[in-house]
Design an enzyme around this catalytic site. Structure first.
Site, PDB file in Angstrom:
ATOM      1  N   LYS A  32      41.377  36.005  -3.082  1.00 19.54           N
ATOM      2  CA  LYS A  32      40.717  36.224  -1.681  1.00 19.54           C
ATOM      3  C   LYS A  32      39.328  36.338  -1.918  1.00 19.54           C
ATOM      4  O   LYS A  32      38.513  36.028  -0.916  1.00 19.54           O
ATOM      5  CB  LYS A  32      41.443  37.402  -1.062  1.00 19.54           C
ATOM      6  N   LYS A  43      55.124  27.896   1.534  1.00 16.48           N
ATOM      7  CA  LYS A  43      56.026  28.848   2.322  1.00 16.48           C
ATOM      8  C   LYS A  43      55.402  28.690   3.471  1.00 16.48           C
ATOM      9  O   LYS A  43      54.264  28.680   3.944  1.00 16.48           O
ATOM     10  CB  LYS A  43      55.931  29.888   1.682  1.00 16.48           C
ATOM     11  N   LYS A  95      52.127  33.121   7.779  1.00 15.84           N
ATOM     12  CA  LYS A  95      51.356  33.947   8.929  1.00 15.84           C
ATOM     13  C   LYS A  95      49.926  33.301   9.352  1.00 15.84           C
ATOM     14  O   LYS A  95      49.328  33.098  10.327  1.00 15.84           O
ATOM     15  CB  LYS A  95      50.989  35.191   8.658  1.00 15.84           C
TER      16      LYS A  95
HETATM   17  P1  ATP Z   1      49.926  35.388   4.813  1.00 15.23           P
HETATM   18  O1  ATP Z   1      50.704  33.982   5.121  1.00 15.23           O
HETATM   19  O2  ATP Z   1      48.844  35.821   5.583  1.00 15.23           O
HETATM   20  O3  ATP Z   1      49.982  35.664   3.421  1.00 15.23           O
HETATM   21  P2  ATP Z   1      52.571  36.292   5.182  1.00 15.23           P
HETATM   22  O4  ATP Z   1      53.357  35.502   6.385  1.00 15.23           O
HETATM   23  O5  ATP Z   1      53.048  35.875   3.896  1.00 15.23           O
HETATM   24  O6  ATP Z   1      51.047  36.466   5.560  1.00 15.23           O
HETATM   25  P3  ATP Z   1      53.078  39.036   4.576  1.00 15.23           P
HETATM   26  O7  ATP Z   1      52.499  40.078   5.540  1.00 15.23           O
HETATM   27  O8  ATP Z   1      52.160  38.904   3.340  1.00 15.23           O
HETATM   28  O9  ATP Z   1      53.133  37.789   5.355  1.00 15.23           O
HETATM   29  O10 ATP Z   1      54.817  39.440   4.475  1.00 15.23           O
HETATM   30  C1  ATP Z   1      55.486  40.160   4.894  1.00 15.23           C
HETATM   31  C2  ATP Z   1      56.699  40.139   4.162  1.00 15.23           C
HETATM   32  O11 ATP Z   1      57.272  38.659   4.625  1.00 15.23           O
HETATM   33  C3  ATP Z   1      56.914  40.188   2.798  1.00 15.23           C
HETATM   34  O12 ATP Z   1      57.688  40.757   2.371  1.00 15.23           O
HETATM   35  C4  ATP Z   1      56.673  38.538   2.538  1.00 15.23           C
HETATM   36  O13 ATP Z   1      57.349  38.178   1.124  1.00 15.23           O
HETATM   37  C5  ATP Z   1      57.684  37.965   3.443  1.00 15.23           C
HETATM   38  N1  ATP Z   1      57.380  36.745   3.597  1.00 15.23           N
HETATM   39  C6  ATP Z   1      56.416  36.009   3.924  1.00 15.23           C
HETATM   40  N2  ATP Z   1      56.576  34.695   4.357  1.00 15.23           N
HETATM   41  C7  ATP Z   1      57.712  34.334   3.791  1.00 15.23           C
HETATM   42  C8  ATP Z   1      58.635  33.225   3.702  1.00 15.23           C
HETATM   43  N3  ATP Z   1      58.108  31.966   3.983  1.00 15.23           N
HETATM   44  N4  ATP Z   1      59.884  33.137   3.203  1.00 15.23           N
HETATM   45  C9  ATP Z   1      60.258  34.446   3.138  1.00 15.23           C
HETATM   46  N5  ATP Z   1      59.713  35.576   3.197  1.00 15.23           N
HETATM   47  C10 ATP Z   1      58.271  35.500   3.398  1.00 15.23           C
END
Ligand code: ATP
Ligand code: LTN
Length: 328
Positions: A110, A194, A197
């Site tokens: 980051k 993956k 968000k």
């Molecule tokens: P960013 O994309 O901003 O990193 P994120 O979508 O990965 O955010 P987080 O807040 O980091 O979201 O994750 C919340 C939870 O959702 C964590 O336990 C993470 O492992 C899970 N998670 C996030 N994306 C995935 C995915 N594509 N598949 C399965 N689990 C996920």
């Protein structure tokens, strides 16, 4: 009983990856020893718009409630409502070394992304100490997280052990747990990355609050391949395997079992879209009810914070005492 703690940051919109990989498993295993937290302080490592932060925090709590987290069963609260988190975080910052914090890959990624001369907050650097405080305050045995958080939970273990050996038994040493391999939802347009968000405007991300039409359109346009065979093979067929994982995830089956039901991509896509819409519909209905009554959410979160504080205050008192802070 196994004590479980996990947290989710109030940033962006909840998507299907969050649901299948993290939040639905939270709901399914909730019991009196499950503690779930909307970690708003963690969102402050980057500048926030105040109104937006308030809205996102409230909405995320409402999403968790609509998914079925039951405040009568588990503890659900907002991190900043329990001030013990920031107080223990200071003790954790003083237990972590500069070198350890510098080695965190999330910090490196980051801060690199911010580029030369970009704004990198001190909080982005010390963030893992706050995360350690979150976990250690509740004597958690298990911390369900995504793979990207593995290093932070390892650091939490090291800090707990170091504190315990310097100042006497104080903290439970937690371990990370990871959702099953099938629970990694990939981007529909780029099935080797993956679903994320940060990409919530993208056509490859299904949001919890997407309309049925949008869900159908995104799944219909999902990238597959040209060999035309339905088979679960993540390496050779990432797009098709992702659809199989999603359909399996929302129906509680295995991707291999689902694959056996299909010969062509068209029906697989149609059934995946229908199953996702059906799984999300009752959640969306409950969400709309909760969104119409924010005072009720506030009440539930206050109950959660009071319950969390009972445990957190006891742990903090133990830590303060063991490290030698003078009692008042
Ligand atoms: P960013 O994309 O901003 O990193 P994120 O979508 O990965 O955010 P987080 O807040 O980091 O979201 O994750 C919340 C939870 O959702 C964590 O336990 C993470 O492992 C899970 N998670 C996030 N994306 C995935 C995915 N594509 N598949 C399965 N689990 C996920
Ligand atoms: N860092 C995590 C969110 C998080 C967390 C926690 C997870 C903050 N505190 C404690 C588990 C336990 C993330 O970015 N997903």
């Amino acid at each position: 009983m196994t004590r479980v703690f996990s947290g989710i940051k109030p940033t962006g919109h909840v998507h299907l990856g969050n649901l299948l990989g993290a939040l639905i498993p939270w709901v399914e295993r909730q019991d009196a020893d499950s503690i779930y937290c909307v970690v708003d302080l963690h969102a402050l490592t980057v500048p926030q718009d105040p109104d937006e932060l308030r809205g996102t925090t409230l909405r995320l709590a409402q999403v968790l409630l609509s998914l079925g987290l039951d405040p009568e069963v588990c503890t659900l609260f907002v991190q900043s409502h329990v001030h013990e988190h920031t107080e223990l975080a200071w003790l954790m910052e003083c237990t972590a070394s500069f070198g350890e914090l510098s080695r965190m890959t999330q910090f490196k990624d980051k801060s690199d992304k911010a580029g030369r001369g970009g704004f990198v907050s001190g909080g982005l650097f010390t963030y893992p100490a706050l995360m350690a405080a979150d976990i250690l305050l509740y004597d958690a045995d298990e911390v369900p997280v995504g793979d990207d958080q593995r290093q932070h939970v390892e650091l939490t273990r090291d800090l707990a052990e170091r504190f315990n050996s310097r100042y006497g038994p104080t903290f439970t040493v937690p371990r990370a747990t990871f959702p099953s391999a099938g629970a990694r939802v990939m981007d529909l347009q780029e099935p080797t990355a993956k679903m994320s968000k940060s990409d919530d405007q993208a056509p490859g991300t299904i949001l919890l609050l997407d309309e049925p039409k949008a869900i159908e359109r995104k799944i219909k346009r999902a990238v597959t391949d040209s060999d035309g065979e339905v088979r679960f093979d993540v390496e050779a067929k990432p797009g098709v395997s992702n659809l199989l994982s999603i359909l399996a995830g929302v129906t509680g089956r295995t991707p291999e079992a689902v694959a056996a039901d299909y010969e062509r991509y068209g029906p697989l896509k149609a059934d995946t879209a229908a199953a996702v819409v059906e799984r999300l519909a009752p959640i969306q209905t409950r969400y709309a009810e909760l969104a119409a009554d924010p005072a009720e959410t506030a009440r539930l979160l206050a109950v959660g914070a009071d319950r969390a504080r009972e445990t957190a205050a006891a742990t903090l008192a133990r830590a303060r005492d063991n490290i030698g802070l003078l009692p008042r």
